[in-house]
Motif scaffolding. Sequence first.
Motif, short mmCIF file in Angstrom:
data_model
loop_
_atom_site.label_atom_id
_atom_site.label_comp_id
_atom_site.label_asym_id
_atom_site.label_seq_id
_atom_site.Cartn_x
_atom_site.Cartn_y
_atom_site.Cartn_z
N SER A 65 25.44 86.52 61.60
CA SER A 65 25.85 85.87 62.83
C SER A 65 24.79 84.88 63.28
O SER A 65 23.65 84.91 62.83
CB SER A 65 26.09 86.92 63.92
N LEU A 66 25.20 84.00 64.18
CA LEU A 66 24.30 83.04 64.81
C LEU A 66 24.23 83.39 66.29
O LEU A 66 25.27 83.62 66.92
CB LEU A 66 24.84 81.61 64.65
N THR A 67 23.02 83.42 66.83
CA THR A 67 22.86 83.78 68.23
C THR A 67 21.99 82.77 68.95
O THR A 67 20.97 82.32 68.42
CB THR A 67 22.22 85.18 68.38
N ALA A 68 22.42 82.39 70.14
CA ALA A 68 21.63 81.52 71.01
C ALA A 68 21.89 81.97 72.44
O ALA A 68 23.00 81.76 72.96
CB ALA A 68 22.01 80.06 70.82
N GLY A 69 20.91 82.60 73.06
CA GLY A 69 21.11 83.14 74.40
C GLY A 69 22.22 84.17 74.39
O GLY A 69 22.28 85.02 73.50
N PRO A 70 23.16 84.11 75.34
CA PRO A 70 24.25 85.08 75.39
C PRO A 70 25.41 84.77 74.45
O PRO A 70 26.42 85.45 74.45
CB PRO A 70 24.72 85.01 76.85
N LEU A 71 25.25 83.73 73.61
CA LEU A 71 26.33 83.34 72.70
C LEU A 71 26.07 83.86 71.30
O LEU A 71 24.97 83.75 70.78
CB LEU A 71 26.44 81.81 72.64
N THR A 72 27.10 84.45 70.70
CA THR A 72 27.03 84.91 69.31
C THR A 72 28.23 84.36 68.55
O THR A 72 29.36 84.43 69.02
CB THR A 72 27.02 86.44 69.21
N ILE A 73 27.96 83.80 67.37
CA ILE A 73 29.01 83.26 66.51
C ILE A 73 28.99 83.98 65.18
O ILE A 73 27.93 84.19 64.60
CB ILE A 73 28.81 81.75 66.28
N TRP A 74 30.17 84.36 64.70
CA TRP A 74 30.31 84.94 63.36
C TRP A 74 31.08 83.94 62.50
O TRP A 74 32.32 83.89 62.55
CB TRP A 74 31.07 86.26 63.42
N LEU A 119 26.32 72.82 66.96
CA LEU A 119 25.31 72.80 68.02
C LEU A 119 24.42 74.04 67.99
O LEU A 119 23.20 73.94 68.17
CB LEU A 119 26.00 72.69 69.39
N VAL A 120 25.03 75.20 67.76
CA VAL A 120 24.24 76.44 67.76
C VAL A 120 23.32 76.50 66.54
O VAL A 120 22.18 76.97 66.64
CB VAL A 120 25.17 77.67 67.81
N ARG A 121 23.79 76.01 65.41
CA ARG A 121 22.91 75.98 64.22
C ARG A 121 21.70 75.06 64.46
O ARG A 121 20.69 75.19 63.79
CB ARG A 121 23.69 75.50 62.99
N ASN A 122 21.85 74.14 65.39
CA ASN A 122 20.76 73.22 65.72
C ASN A 122 20.25 73.45 67.14
O ASN A 122 19.77 72.51 67.79
CB ASN A 122 21.24 71.77 65.57
N ALA A 123 20.35 74.68 67.61
CA ALA A 123 19.97 74.99 69.00
C ALA A 123 18.55 74.52 69.29
O ALA A 123 17.63 74.73 68.49
CB ALA A 123 20.09 76.48 69.26
N GLY A 124 18.38 73.87 70.44
CA GLY A 124 17.09 73.34 70.83
C GLY A 124 16.84 71.93 70.36
O GLY A 124 15.87 71.30 70.79
N ARG A 125 17.72 71.41 69.49
CA ARG A 125 17.58 70.05 68.99
C ARG A 125 18.76 69.21 69.44
O ARG A 125 19.89 69.70 69.52
CB ARG A 125 17.54 70.05 67.45
N GLY A 179 23.34 58.66 75.81
CA GLY A 179 23.07 57.64 74.81
C GLY A 179 22.75 58.19 73.43
O GLY A 179 22.59 57.41 72.49
N ILE A 180 22.65 59.52 73.32
CA ILE A 180 22.30 60.11 72.02
C ILE A 180 23.35 61.12 71.56
O ILE A 180 24.02 60.93 70.56
CB ILE A 180 20.90 60.79 72.06
N GLY A 181 23.49 62.22 72.30
CA GLY A 181 24.42 63.25 71.89
C GLY A 181 24.35 64.46 72.78
O GLY A 181 24.29 64.35 74.01
N TYR A 182 24.30 65.63 72.15
CA TYR A 182 24.34 66.89 72.88
C TYR A 182 23.31 67.87 72.34
O TYR A 182 22.91 67.80 71.17
CB TYR A 182 25.74 67.52 72.78
N GLN A 183 22.93 68.80 73.21
CA GLN A 183 21.95 69.82 72.83
C GLN A 183 22.41 71.17 73.37
O GLN A 183 22.82 71.28 74.52
CB GLN A 183 20.57 69.49 73.40
N PHE A 184 22.35 72.19 72.49
CA PHE A 184 22.61 73.56 72.94
C PHE A 184 21.26 74.20 73.25
O PHE A 184 20.39 74.30 72.38
CB PHE A 184 23.34 74.37 71.86
N LEU A 185 21.08 74.62 74.51
CA LEU A 185 19.81 75.21 74.92
C LEU A 185 19.61 76.58 74.30
O LEU A 185 20.54 77.40 74.25
CB LEU A 185 19.77 75.32 76.44
N LYS A 186 18.42 76.85 73.82
CA LYS A 186 18.15 78.13 73.17
C LYS A 186 18.19 79.28 74.17
O LYS A 186 18.57 80.41 73.85
CB LYS A 186 16.78 78.10 72.48
N GLU A 187 17.71 79.06 75.36
CA GLU A 187 17.64 80.12 76.37
C GLU A 187 18.59 79.80 77.51
O GLU A 187 18.73 78.68 77.90
CB GLU A 187 16.20 80.24 76.90
#
Length: 229
Positions: free
Chosen positions: A132-141, A167-173, A221-229
Amino acid sequence: MTRVLLVDDDIELGEMLTEYLEREGFGATAVSDGETGVAEALSGEYGIVVLDVMMPRMNGIEALRRIRARDSRIPVLMLTARGDDVDRIIGLELGADDYVPKPCTPRELVARIRAILRRARLEESSSSSSGSLTAGPLTIWPEKRGVEWDGLPLDLTSTEFNLLEVLVRNAGRVVSKKELSEQALGRPLARYDRSIDVHLSSIRHKLGGGEGRSPIQTVRGIGYQFLKE
């Protein structure tokens, strides 16, 4: 052979696109009204639906609503009037995978169909990646294409899942819209294309907050970011 369902009240256009699709190696069936289109889309016999918005009696928006109301995950490509942002946004919010403005060439339509189907095959192959992938309270399988937010299941469309996974695979970026389009939609980013913005707005809504409270942040002007915390 992938079977394509064309739903458009323009019978001549349906015949022409059917012939072109068959020359390109697809099976194709054209129907001319929304009710028949919904029944055929739910039959399990097709790999993708091409659905025109402007039809009498039951239009494409209502047809899409009924298809998604039956929990069908079949990919749907909407045909919209050029410049009609309202129909495009509503279609994407209801779970359309992508749209093509009319008039379009058969070659453009086939290219977009292939991009959606290629993305679907990549989704299937990604199921081999266990864990699974986890970022904060989000979990993806990725394997079962499941998502939980704060311990509760999240119901996403196929395209929404793809965008969130990238986004989650690149969390924080910060992930550019160009990358999101290529990796999640399976096609190059088109000029003035707002589909990614609409999909991510829908995801934010499902996560229970707007821009200020969402872990998905816009970097102008760039894109989106998923916050790690």
